[in-house]
Write an enzyme that holds these catalytic residues in place. Structure first.
Site, mmCIF file in Angstrom:
data_model
loop_
_atom_site.group_PDB
_atom_site.id
_atom_site.type_symbol
_atom_site.label_atom_id
_atom_site.label_comp_id
_atom_site.label_asym_id
_atom_site.label_seq_id
_atom_site.Cartn_x
_atom_site.Cartn_y
_atom_site.Cartn_z
ATOM 1 N N GLY A 1 84.166 -41.255 92.880
ATOM 2 C CA GLY A 1 82.820 -41.828 92.932
ATOM 3 C C GLY A 1 82.814 -43.183 93.626
ATOM 4 O O GLY A 1 83.869 -43.703 94.009
ATOM 5 N N ASP A 2 81.608 -43.708 93.830
ATOM 6 C CA ASP A 2 81.420 -45.034 94.440
ATOM 7 C C ASP A 2 81.923 -45.099 95.871
ATOM 8 O O ASP A 2 82.356 -46.152 96.338
ATOM 9 C CB ASP A 2 82.118 -46.139 93.611
ATOM 10 C CG ASP A 2 81.725 -46.079 92.150
ATOM 11 O OD1 ASP A 2 80.529 -45.909 91.897
ATOM 12 O OD2 ASP A 2 82.601 -46.185 91.291
ATOM 13 N N GLU A 3 81.875 -43.998 96.598
ATOM 14 C CA GLU A 3 82.386 -43.985 97.971
ATOM 15 C C GLU A 3 81.349 -44.499 98.973
ATOM 16 O O GLU A 3 81.684 -44.700 100.139
ATOM 17 C CB GLU A 3 82.798 -42.557 98.393
ATOM 18 C CG GLU A 3 83.934 -41.947 97.570
ATOM 19 C CD GLU A 3 83.422 -41.184 96.367
ATOM 20 O OE1 GLU A 3 82.216 -41.251 96.059
ATOM 21 O OE2 GLU A 3 84.246 -40.527 95.698
ATOM 22 N N GLY B 1 82.218 -46.358 108.287
ATOM 23 C CA GLY B 1 81.427 -47.485 107.791
ATOM 24 C C GLY B 1 82.230 -48.771 107.900
ATOM 25 O O GLY B 1 83.399 -48.811 107.505
ATOM 26 N N LEU C 1 85.895 -49.256 105.971
ATOM 27 C CA LEU C 1 87.112 -49.498 106.760
ATOM 28 C C LEU C 1 87.328 -51.004 106.958
ATOM 29 O O LEU C 1 88.459 -51.482 106.966
ATOM 30 C CB LEU C 1 86.991 -48.812 108.130
ATOM 31 C CG LEU C 1 88.247 -48.945 108.991
ATOM 32 C CD1 LEU C 1 89.347 -48.004 108.517
ATOM 33 C CD2 LEU C 1 87.954 -48.688 110.465
ATOM 34 N N THR D 1 73.661 -48.252 96.147
ATOM 35 C CA THR D 1 73.137 -49.507 96.679
ATOM 36 C C THR D 1 72.753 -49.263 98.128
ATOM 37 O O THR D 1 73.535 -48.703 98.888
ATOM 38 C CB THR D 1 74.227 -50.599 96.632
ATOM 39 O OG1 THR D 1 74.728 -50.640 95.303
ATOM 40 C CG2 THR D 1 73.663 -51.964 97.004
ATOM 41 N N LYS E 1 74.363 -45.047 101.080
ATOM 42 C CA LYS E 1 74.129 -45.580 102.422
ATOM 43 C C LYS E 1 74.022 -44.445 103.444
ATOM 44 O O LYS E 1 73.154 -44.459 104.309
ATOM 45 C CB LYS E 1 75.292 -46.521 102.766
ATOM 46 C CG LYS E 1 75.091 -47.262 104.047
ATOM 47 C CD LYS E 1 76.305 -48.138 104.347
ATOM 48 C CE LYS E 1 76.497 -48.272 105.822
ATOM 49 N NZ LYS E 1 77.816 -48.713 106.197
ATOM 50 N N ALA F 1 75.169 -42.602 87.762
ATOM 51 C CA ALA F 1 75.380 -42.886 89.180
ATOM 52 C C ALA F 1 74.726 -44.201 89.550
ATOM 53 O O ALA F 1 73.848 -44.688 88.839
ATOM 54 C CB ALA F 1 74.760 -41.772 90.020
ATOM 55 N N GLY F 2 75.135 -44.745 90.657
ATOM 56 C CA GLY F 2 74.482 -45.952 91.148
ATOM 57 C C GLY F 2 74.607 -46.001 92.657
ATOM 58 O O GLY F 2 75.691 -45.781 93.198
ATOM 59 N N ARG G 1 86.143 -52.243 89.384
ATOM 60 C CA ARG G 1 86.761 -50.967 89.759
ATOM 61 C C ARG G 1 88.245 -51.169 90.016
ATOM 62 O O ARG G 1 88.652 -52.188 90.574
ATOM 63 C CB ARG G 1 86.121 -50.404 91.019
ATOM 64 C CG ARG G 1 84.656 -50.071 90.826
ATOM 65 C CD ARG G 1 84.029 -49.549 92.111
ATOM 66 N NE ARG G 1 82.604 -49.344 91.946
ATOM 67 C CZ ARG G 1 81.693 -49.613 92.875
ATOM 68 N NH1 ARG G 1 82.056 -50.080 94.061
ATOM 69 N NH2 ARG G 1 80.414 -49.405 92.642
#
Ligand code: IMP
Length: 433
Positions: A12-14, A421, A328, A42, A18, A39-40, A301
């Site tokens: 998760g959180d990948e 990204g 990256l 941004t 976006k 989930a979250g 995390r």
């Protein structure tokens, strides 16, 4: 027009939000199909930072319809807060207009949060997700489509409160559910969402028949999948491709593209094995430069090197047609970058993830290493991305060592990287194809 699935390929959180936000520009529908406000997402729009837990990321594109699908568990109070926040910033209340809630989706009630607050083992988000799915599987859950039948049924409220209180007492909780509060709560939920509750699977099927483009937006990641993840340190839903169409109420034949969102390193929140975890200055670099704090709980995390064993597992389960590599830029400034290609477990080299959580804890990473590339500021990365897309330079816009890293990942996984990204901004993504 077929459907595209966007999934997290790690823990998760990948950075799914976006990508969905970018792709939503060409979509008519964005659909959540599992999970809830654990989930979250941004989304950064210039100076505005928007955080969503339930609203699909396509909310920012006003011509895009949004569905909270059949396979979800939804906290109506959290959704209400998000909708009010959105209305304040945009002037729009999309409920029933372009936001629809599946009549089959299950409702998170205060009882489920009370139960979840007792978790001491998994490190859940405490949002009531597991207990709501447990009620669903036990066939005692409450769905949005059932509200009309229970709102004036005082027997339902008293017997449900009684059952919930017995369960709370049995696990030593001090919280209790009051029958008349429960009756008013379900009445409020019904009235608040009446206009938005809909047979969303049928709506999507019709939209696909009309040639409209649908994005199925996953939450969490493959390694948190209840069946295919690092059980028991997982969430309570099927986060993988097999459930994307099922949880949306359409058939898998609609799908032509499955994008696995993949951080250029790896992170995890909550407990459970993570062979490449770094508790040194490199882990600190990744956490600090990558702002690795949970959107939902604010928890720090855990960070580590890219793990190709995890990714091969995710690829086997999901059959990604492309990978969207995110963050990256965070690797910039490291002299050397490591990639985990196998594990050593009890003296043996293994190439597949063990199913046992305790075995995973004992796995030691086997690395290959590759040269790092220089650090840039976020503005510099944004300029690199904008110029790359404008001039069609693709991967060639990146430093040679970064190109080499990406090519190594593609070689190890056998899947093309379709975008990279390099910063949080909507435009800080380089298209490779
Ligand atoms: P739950 O989904 O709240 O039951 O939490 C179960 C596990 O999944 C915990 O380790 C959480 O930290 C993790 N988890 C749930 N949702 C997310 C997410 O969106 N990103 C990362 N981890 C998550």
């Amino acid at each position: 027009m077929p459907a595209t699935i966007i999934l997290g390929s790690q823990w998760g959180d990948e950075g799914k939000g976006k990508l969905v936000d970018r792709l939503a520009e060409q979509a008519t529908w964005v659909v959540r199909f599992q999970g809830g406000n654990n989930a979250g997402h941004t989304v950064v729009l210039g100076d505005q930072v928007l955080k969503f837990h339930l609203l699909p990321s396509g909310i920012t594109r006003k011509e895009c319809n949004l569905i909270l699908g059949d396979g979800m568990v939804i906290d109506p109070w959290v959704l209400d807060t998000e909708l009010k926040g959105w209305e304040e910033s945009s002037g729009e209340d999309p409920s029933g207009d372009r936001l629809f809630v599946s009549e089959r989706a299950h409702i998170i009630l205060p009882y489920h949060r009370y139960m979840d607050s007792l978790d001491k083992k998994i490190g859940t988000t405490g949002r009531g997700i597991g207990p709501t799915y447990a009620d669903k599987i036990n066939r005692i859950g409450l769905r949005f489509g059932d509200l009309a039948e229970v709102i004036d049924d005082s027997h339902w409220a008293s017997s449900t409160a009684e059952r919930m209180n017995a369960a709370l007492e049995a696990v030593g909780s001090k919280d209790r559910v009051n029958a008349s509060d429960l009756a008013s709560e379900v009445k409020w939920i019904f009235e608040r969402y009446q206009s938005a509750i809909a047979p969303t699977g049928v709506m999507l099927d019709n939209a696909l028949k009309l040639g409209e483009r649908v994005i199925l937006e996953g939450a969490q990641g493959c390694l948190l999948d209840i069946d295919q993840g690092t059980y028991p340190f997982v969430t309570s839903s099927v986060t993988s491709r097999g459930n994307a169409t099922h949880g949306a109420g359409i058939h898998p034949g609609h799908v032509d593209e499955v994008i696995g969102i993949t951080k250029a390193y790896i992170t995890r929140v909550g407990n459970g094995g993570m062979p490449t975890e770094l508790e040194d200055e490199i882990g600190h670099h990744l956490g600090t430069i990558g702002h690795e704090f949970g959107t939902t709980t604010g928890r720090k995390r855990r960070c580590g090197w890219f793990d190709a064993v995890v990714m091969r597992h995710a690829q086997r389960i999901n059959g990604f047609t492309g990978l969207a590599l995110t963050k990256l830029d965070v690797l910039g400034g490291l002299e050397e970058i490591k990639i985990c290609v196998a594990y050593e477990l009890d003296g043996k080299e293994i190439h597949e993830m063990p199913s046992s959580a305790t075995a995973l804890e004992r796995c030691k990473p086997i690395y290959v290493s590759t040269p790092g590339f220089p650090a840039h500021s976020l503005d510099e990365w944004l300029d690199i991305a904008k110029a790359a897309n404008r001039d069609g330079k693709g991967i060639n816009a990146l430093p040679a060592a970064a190109q080499n890293y990406i090519r190594q990942l593609e070689g190890l996984l056998g899947v093309p990287v379709t975008s990279v990204g390099v910063g949080p901004d909507r435009d800080a993504t380089i298209d490779l194809v």
